[in-house]
Scaffold this motif. Structure first.
Motif, PDB file in Angstrom:
ATOM      1  N   ALA A 359      30.698  51.160  34.691  1.00  0.00           N
ATOM      2  CA  ALA A 359      31.353  49.894  34.372  1.00  0.00           C
ATOM      3  C   ALA A 359      32.825  50.075  34.032  1.00  0.00           C
ATOM      4  O   ALA A 359      33.649  49.184  34.311  1.00  0.00           O
ATOM      5  CB  ALA A 359      30.634  49.221  33.203  1.00  0.00           C
ATOM      6  N   GLY A 360      33.219  51.206  33.448  1.00  0.00           N
ATOM      7  CA  GLY A 360      34.612  51.415  33.051  1.00  0.00           C
ATOM      8  C   GLY A 360      35.588  51.363  34.227  1.00  0.00           C
ATOM      9  O   GLY A 360      36.524  50.547  34.245  1.00  0.00           O
ATOM     10  N   PRO A 361      35.415  52.203  35.245  1.00  0.00           N
ATOM     11  CA  PRO A 361      36.344  52.134  36.392  1.00  0.00           C
ATOM     12  C   PRO A 361      36.294  50.793  37.119  1.00  0.00           C
ATOM     13  O   PRO A 361      37.336  50.285  37.582  1.00  0.00           O
ATOM     14  CB  PRO A 361      35.856  53.267  37.292  1.00  0.00           C
ATOM     15  N   VAL A 362      35.063  50.216  37.243  1.00  0.00           N
ATOM     16  CA  VAL A 362      34.965  48.914  37.903  1.00  0.00           C
ATOM     17  C   VAL A 362      35.779  47.867  37.134  1.00  0.00           C
ATOM     18  O   VAL A 362      36.521  47.059  37.726  1.00  0.00           O
ATOM     19  CB  VAL A 362      33.499  48.488  38.039  1.00  0.00           C
ATOM     20  N   ALA A 363      35.637  47.885  35.789  1.00  0.00           N
ATOM     21  CA  ALA A 363      36.418  46.953  34.976  1.00  0.00           C
ATOM     22  C   ALA A 363      37.904  47.237  35.098  1.00  0.00           C
ATOM     23  O   ALA A 363      38.740  46.310  35.085  1.00  0.00           O
ATOM     24  CB  ALA A 363      35.980  47.034  33.520  1.00  0.00           C
ATOM     25  N   GLY A 364      38.300  48.523  35.237  1.00  0.00           N
ATOM     26  CA  GLY A 364      39.706  48.868  35.396  1.00  0.00           C
ATOM     27  C   GLY A 364      40.313  48.300  36.668  1.00  0.00           C
ATOM     28  O   GLY A 364      41.532  48.063  36.729  1.00  0.00           O
ATOM     29  N   LEU A 365      39.511  48.054  37.683  1.00  0.00           N
ATOM     30  CA  LEU A 365      39.986  47.438  38.921  1.00  0.00           C
ATOM     31  C   LEU A 365      39.875  45.923  38.903  1.00  0.00           C
ATOM     32  O   LEU A 365      40.799  45.201  39.319  1.00  0.00           O
ATOM     33  CB  LEU A 365      39.199  47.993  40.115  1.00  0.00           C
ATOM     34  N   LEU A 366      38.733  45.404  38.409  1.00  0.00           N
ATOM     35  CA  LEU A 366      38.460  43.979  38.536  1.00  0.00           C
ATOM     36  C   LEU A 366      39.164  43.138  37.481  1.00  0.00           C
ATOM     37  O   LEU A 366      39.663  42.032  37.783  1.00  0.00           O
ATOM     38  CB  LEU A 366      36.957  43.723  38.478  1.00  0.00           C
ATOM     39  N   LEU A 367      39.199  43.597  36.217  1.00  0.00           N
ATOM     40  CA  LEU A 367      39.776  42.762  35.163  1.00  0.00           C
ATOM     41  C   LEU A 367      41.260  42.483  35.391  1.00  0.00           C
ATOM     42  O   LEU A 367      41.720  41.333  35.224  1.00  0.00           O
ATOM     43  CB  LEU A 367      39.548  43.415  33.791  1.00  0.00           C
ATOM     44  N   PRO A 368      42.107  43.473  35.792  1.00  0.00           N
ATOM     45  CA  PRO A 368      43.501  43.120  36.123  1.00  0.00           C
ATOM     46  C   PRO A 368      43.593  42.129  37.278  1.00  0.00           C
ATOM     47  O   PRO A 368      44.470  41.246  37.278  1.00  0.00           O
ATOM     48  CB  PRO A 368      44.127  44.459  36.482  1.00  0.00           C
ATOM     49  N   LEU A 369      42.698  42.236  38.279  1.00  0.00           N
ATOM     50  CA  LEU A 369      42.718  41.293  39.393  1.00  0.00           C
ATOM     51  C   LEU A 369      42.369  39.882  38.921  1.00  0.00           C
ATOM     52  O   LEU A 369      43.017  38.900  39.318  1.00  0.00           O
ATOM     53  CB  LEU A 369      41.730  41.740  40.470  1.00  0.00           C
ATOM     54  N   LEU A 370      41.326  39.781  38.067  1.00  0.00           N
ATOM     55  CA  LEU A 370      40.951  38.466  37.545  1.00  0.00           C
ATOM     56  C   LEU A 370      42.072  37.863  36.720  1.00  0.00           C
ATOM     57  O   LEU A 370      42.369  36.646  36.814  1.00  0.00           O
ATOM     58  CB  LEU A 370      39.674  38.566  36.715  1.00  0.00           C
ATOM     59  N   LEU A 371      42.731  38.692  35.911  1.00  0.00           N
ATOM     60  CA  LEU A 371      43.851  38.189  35.108  1.00  0.00           C
ATOM     61  C   LEU A 371      44.995  37.730  36.003  1.00  0.00           C
ATOM     62  O   LEU A 371      45.658  36.714  35.726  1.00  0.00           O
ATOM     63  CB  LEU A 371      44.304  39.283  34.132  1.00  0.00           C
ATOM     64  N   THR A 372      45.238  38.454  37.094  1.00  0.00           N
ATOM     65  CA  THR A 372      46.308  38.067  38.027  1.00  0.00           C
ATOM     66  C   THR A 372      46.022  36.708  38.636  1.00  0.00           C
ATOM     67  O   THR A 372      46.917  35.861  38.758  1.00  0.00           O
ATOM     68  CB  THR A 372      46.442  39.134  39.135  1.00  0.00           C
ATOM     69  N   VAL A 373      44.741  36.471  39.027  1.00  0.00           N
ATOM     70  CA  VAL A 373      44.381  35.182  39.604  1.00  0.00           C
ATOM     71  C   VAL A 373      44.620  34.054  38.607  1.00  0.00           C
ATOM     72  O   VAL A 373      45.170  32.988  38.944  1.00  0.00           O
ATOM     73  CB  VAL A 373      42.910  35.201  40.081  1.00  0.00           C
ATOM     74  N   VAL A 374      44.211  34.286  37.355  1.00  0.00           N
ATOM     75  CA  VAL A 374      44.377  33.260  36.331  1.00  0.00           C
ATOM     76  C   VAL A 374      45.855  32.964  36.101  1.00  0.00           C
ATOM     77  O   VAL A 374      46.290  31.795  36.031  1.00  0.00           O
ATOM     78  CB  VAL A 374      43.677  33.678  35.032  1.00  0.00           C
ATOM     79  N   LEU A 375      46.685  34.009  35.968  1.00  0.00           N
ATOM     80  CA  LEU A 375      48.109  33.809  35.688  1.00  0.00           C
ATOM     81  C   LEU A 375      48.844  33.216  36.879  1.00  0.00           C
ATOM     82  O   LEU A 375      49.808  32.427  36.719  1.00  0.00           O
ATOM     83  CB  LEU A 375      48.749  35.139  35.276  1.00  0.00           C
ATOM     84  N   ALA A 376      48.385  33.573  38.080  1.00  0.00           N
ATOM     85  CA  ALA A 376      49.039  33.029  39.273  1.00  0.00           C
ATOM     86  C   ALA A 376      48.828  31.523  39.357  1.00  0.00           C
ATOM     87  O   ALA A 376      49.719  30.773  39.809  1.00  0.00           O
ATOM     88  CB  ALA A 376      48.511  33.721  40.526  1.00  0.00           C
ATOM     89  N   ASN A 377      47.645  31.067  38.943  1.00  0.00           N
ATOM     90  CA  ASN A 377      47.355  29.638  38.991  1.00  0.00           C
ATOM     91  C   ASN A 377      48.064  28.860  37.890  1.00  0.00           C
ATOM     92  O   ASN A 377      48.122  27.622  37.934  1.00  0.00           O
ATOM     93  CB  ASN A 377      45.860  29.389  38.906  1.00  0.00           C
ATOM     94  N   THR A 378      48.525  29.572  36.865  1.00  0.00           N
ATOM     95  CA  THR A 378      49.246  28.902  35.766  1.00  0.00           C
ATOM     96  C   THR A 378      50.696  29.361  35.722  1.00  0.00           C
ATOM     97  O   THR A 378      51.286  29.451  34.639  1.00  0.00           O
ATOM     98  CB  THR A 378      48.550  29.200  34.430  1.00  0.00           C
ATOM     99  N   ARG A 379      51.235  29.746  36.897  1.00  0.00           N
ATOM    100  CA  ARG A 379      52.600  30.274  36.950  1.00  0.00           C
ATOM    101  C   ARG A 379      53.581  29.258  36.370  1.00  0.00           C
ATOM    102  O   ARG A 379      53.485  28.054  36.622  1.00  0.00           O
ATOM    103  CB  ARG A 379      52.971  30.596  38.384  1.00  0.00           C
ATOM    104  N   GLY A 380      54.524  29.766  35.578  1.00  0.00           N
ATOM    105  CA  GLY A 380      55.516  28.922  34.930  1.00  0.00           C
ATOM    106  C   GLY A 380      55.146  28.570  33.501  1.00  0.00           C
ATOM    107  O   GLY A 380      56.013  28.146  32.720  1.00  0.00           O
ATOM    108  N   THR A 381      53.886  28.742  33.147  1.00  0.00           N
ATOM    109  CA  THR A 381      53.472  28.415  31.770  1.00  0.00           C
ATOM    110  C   THR A 381      53.898  29.504  30.794  1.00  0.00           C
ATOM    111  O   THR A 381      54.333  29.237  29.668  1.00  0.00           O
ATOM    112  CB  THR A 381      51.947  28.225  31.717  1.00  0.00           C
ATOM    113  N   LEU A 382      53.796  30.782  31.194  1.00  0.00           N
ATOM    114  CA  LEU A 382      54.130  31.926  30.338  1.00  0.00           C
ATOM    115  C   LEU A 382      55.307  32.676  30.930  1.00  0.00           C
ATOM    116  O   LEU A 382      55.501  32.693  32.155  1.00  0.00           O
ATOM    117  CB  LEU A 382      52.927  32.875  30.214  1.00  0.00           C
ATOM    118  N   ASN A 383      56.080  33.340  30.068  1.00  0.00           N
ATOM    119  CA  ASN A 383      57.170  34.168  30.572  1.00  0.00           C
ATOM    120  C   ASN A 383      56.658  35.566  30.865  1.00  0.00           C
ATOM    121  O   ASN A 383      55.491  35.895  30.629  1.00  0.00           O
ATOM    122  CB  ASN A 383      58.333  34.197  29.568  1.00  0.00           C
TER     123      ASN A 383
END
Length: 807
Positions: A359-383
């Motif tokens: 689970a550790g390496p899988v989370a190391g790949l997937l969690l940054p990707l999931l966070l990127t998707v979330v932040l990309a959809n809310t672009r402009g909200t955070l610096n």
């Protein structure tokens, strides 16, 4: 017992009936026919004659098998053993096999239970260990109603006693309860034999011959709930056993409380269960190894106290792993009020479970990707700073889950995604501004540093938890020793249980034994003192458990040394007792020898003096004084010599038919003149006794001297004799102050002179020597109260079979 003796006799075995009490039951007496019955010995006690097994006769006969009834029987005073089971131990030590009988109500461990059931206290008991040591135990069982029918038919008691027995002790409820106690006790013995067989043959599978419920304790607040639940499960199957076990593991345990464990141990033991502590890195494996070693059928666990976050990051817990590995052991997961209320994150161990390593390496790949998707959809909200911090938190979370390797993979993935999607120019792996480059570098360094610090803190926590677990295990061993469980065999069993091994034993160290530990083929060896090695068979132990095992071996070595010292002290005790007696003898003799010597010497010196012209009367008086002094001195020396021979076992006996009427005048001749009259009656008509005449003379003389010393002037001392069965009793009766009940044994201790304020009239050896000489001749010497006041000393000896002597 008699049936077994007849079977063995038919097979040609040399069988004798050493003692069988038939209680006048015809059906039982018939079974004695054809068996050799050894004569009994008879002893007098408090005016009655009792028959006992003649131990010396059985030893002289030395059969292959001796039948001895009533194992818990208390022997009549006069023999060398207080209990019949001690007589049987002598027979076994001599190489004679014994078949004996015992009723369940006479077992020491059940004494209080039987009294509660029947209302009748059992005064004759036998230690359970004596019965357990038997090579074979056969249960003689029948329903309560069948036993009552036997009694009603007159096969147990005489007709006049049947109604009272059926209405009181032999009620159906009493008999049923006693029957259940007997069945359960014998089942326990059978279970011990089964466990030994399974261990010797390496059988690890569970044989469901008896319900055994193991409850796992963590030291948490849910422990008492689990114990009571497990006790109810065990109670549903009559005779079920309750075993509580705590696993001391090297990766620590959340919310473990030594005080709570101690309290839970008390609760388990109060419910009739047993508490155990074992060592294991993997808790489910340690629990199941213990359960299989104890042939347990059910295992009780509490549901996890981990929080929802811990479950999310590591779905599998101890309960799930235990259920998966349990095999043929039923696992009960018990809910409790603390379930799901834990607050700690999962603590990675020295070796992460397989699921977390994946689970550790899988989370190391997937969690940054999931966070990127979330932040990309809310672009402009955070610096950019906020976005970088969110990626940093994600990397730290991955580090807690999977360690440094997973953190490095997560930081690399997060830095690339942050650079490509959020650092201008977006959509390219380039950095135009130096500040953004510096921020990205700091991000990677912080992520790796935090992961390394977390990993280091976890390693330190593991070391601390490992030390705590070792201390807890050693504390359990020390607790057993403080509670008195110091027997080497008990400590070996505790060691075997603690480390989940098949067997544990101490063996002599051979000359080739140079290695401290040998883990080949599941064999572990640890030195236990200079000449012993602790050998455990079962599984190979990791290095972390070897440290604890070495401490256990040190405890065992200390226990072995203690046992040796105790044995040596026991051997020295008789020597110390002899030294104490010699010291007391020298202290007492310093005065008592001097007094008659001084008196005799003064009288003889006066007679030899030429300066004084003595008259005939004065000469006679001086000669009488010298004679009396020498007589006292001679009596004192004889007493000392005889007492020394008795203590050393070197007294030579010449037993022969002896008449009291012949011995009494010789005994009285040794006495000095006294104002107390001495009378005798019934001596001429009584039969002869088997005695050594000079020794019997000494005994009577000492008894008469003691009676005269304590009798008021002009109050007679009476000496009488009477026959009682196969014994003859001589009574020496005085009218002195008598004895308190608590002093009746003290008067037979050497150098005790009760009621005297000084020691100027003798050493106090007379009664001690008299009892010793009486017992050496096969007799007894006991004190009784004289009716109307005074003391009566009763000398009982065996009568001569040839009949009364000729006056």
């Amino acid at each position: 017992m008699l049936d077994e003796g007849r079977r063995r006799a038919r097979r040609g075995t040399d069988v004798v009936v050493a003692y069988a009490e038939c209680h006048a039951r015809p059906h039982t007496e018939e079974k004695l026919e054809g068996l050799e019955i050894l004569p009994r010995t008879y002893r007098e006690y408090r005016g009655s004659t009792f028959s006992e097994m003649d131990l010396d006769r059985v030893l002289d006969r030395h059969p292959e098998v001796a039948l001895v009834d009533e194992l818990p029987h208390t022997n009549v005073p006069g023999g060398r053993n207080a209990k019949r089971w001690q007589d049987i131990e002598e027979l076994l030590a001599a190489g004679i096999d014994v078949v004996t009988t015992v009723n369940v109500q006479h077992l020491e461990s059940l004494n209080d239970v039987v009294e509660k059931i029947t209302g009748v206290p059992q005064r004759e008991t036998v230690p359970d260990e004596i019965v357990r040591r038997a090579h074979q135990i056969e249960l003689v069982d029948m329903p309560a109603e069948a036993l009552r029918r036997r009694m009603a038919h007159g096969n147990i008691y005489q007709p006049e006693k049947v109604d009272a027995a059926l209405a009181h002790y032999f009620r159906v409820g009493n008999l049923t309860a006693l029957r259940e106690l007997a069945l359960l006790w014998v089942a326990g013995r059978v279970d011990e034999t089964l466990q030994k067989y399974r261990s010797e043959h390496g059988i690890g599978t569970v044989w469901e011959t008896r319900e055994r419920v193991v409850v796992a304790l963590t030291g948490g607040p849910e422990g008492e709930t689990l114990i009571r639940r497990a006790e109810r499960i065990a109670d549903r199957s009559s005779g079920g056993d309750l075993l509580a076990v705590h696993v001391a593991r090297s990766d620590g345990l959340a919310d473990a409380s030594p005080a709570a464990l101690a309290k839970q141990r008390e609760l388990v033991e109060s419910l009739g269960g047993s508490y155990h502590s074992v060592v294991g890195d993997h808790v489910p494996t340690a629990l199941l190894d213990f359960a299989r070693a104890e042939n347990a059928t059910q295992l009780v666990l509490g549901t996890s106290r981990r929080s929802w976050l811990s479950r999310l990051l590591a779905p599998r817990g101890i309960g799930e792993d235990t259920v998966e590995l349990s095999g043929d052991i039923d696992v009960h997961m018990v809910t409790h009020e603390r379930a799901g209320r834990g607050r700690r994150l999962p603590v990675p161990g020295r070796q992460l479970p397989h699921a977390r390593r994946v689970a550790g390496p899988v989370a190391g790949l997937l969690l940054p990707l999931l966070l990127t998707v979330v932040l990309a959809n809310t672009r402009g909200t955070l610096n950019l700073t906020s976005e970088a911090l969110l990626f940093l938190v994600t990397v730290i979370g991955v580090a807690c889950l999977g360690g440094v390797v997973s953190a490095l993979l997560a930081s690399l993935t997060a830095s690339l995604l942050l650079n490509y999607y959020f650092i201008p120019p977006s959509g390219q792996f380039t950095i135009t501004e130096p500040n953004n480059a510096l921020a990205l570098a700091v991000f990677v360094v912080v992520a790796v540093t935090v992961a390394a610090i977390v990993d280091r803190s976890l390693r330190l926590a593991r070391r601390a938890a490992s030390a705590t677990a070792e201390a807890e295990t050693l504390s359990s061993m020390a607790g057993n020793i403080l509670r008195g469980e110091q027997a080497v065999s008990m400590l070996l069993e505790h060691t075997r249980e603690t480390f989940g091994m098949e067997s544990a034993e101490l063996v002599p160290r051979s000359d080739q034994e140079t290695e401290a530990v040998d883990g080949a083929d599941g064999l572990v060896k640890v030195p236990a003192g200079p000449d012993r090695v602790l050998v455990l068979r079962g599984r190979s132990l990791p290095a972390s458990e070897h440290r604890v095992l070495t401490a256990f071996a040190a405890h065992l070595a200390a226990a072995l040394d203690h046992a040796r010292l105790t044995e040596a002290a026991a051997e020295v005790e008789p020597v110390k007792a002899a030294d104490r007696m010699r010291t007391a003898l020298l202290a007492a003799v310093s005065h008592d020898l001097r007094t008659p010597l001084a008196g005799g010497r003064a009288a003889i010196s006066s007679l030899r003096s030429t300066d004084v012209d003595f008259s005939a009367e004065e000469r006679d008086e001086l000669l009488a004084t010298a004679d009396e002094s020498l007589t006292k001195l001679n009596r004192l020396v004889d007493n000392l010599l005889d007492m020394s021979r008795l203590r050393a076992g070197a007294l030579t006996l010449h037993l022969q038919p002896t008449a009291f009427a012949d011995v009494l005048p010789l005994a009285l001749d040794t006495l000095s003149a006294t104002s107390v009259p001495i009378e005798s009656q019934g001596l001429a008509e009584i039969c002869d006794v088997l005695a050594d005449p000079p020794l019997l003379e000494r005994v009577i003389a000492n008894l008469v001297i003691n009676a005269v010393r304590h009798s008021p002037e002009h109050q007679r001392v009476l000496i009488s004799a009477s026959a009682l069965g196969s014994r003859v009793e001589l009574r020496v009766i005085d009218r002195g102050p008598g004895l308190r009940p608590e002093d009746r044994d003290r008067i037979f201790v050497p150098f005790q002179r009760l009621g005297d304020n000084d020691n100027t009239t003798g050493l106090g050896l007379g009664l001690a020597l008299s009892r010793g000489l009486a017992e050496a001749m096969g007799g007894t010497l006991t004190p009784e109260d004289t009716p109307g006041g005074g003391l009566t000393m009763v000398l009982s000896l065996r009568a001569d079979e040839q009949g009364p002597s000729t006056p």
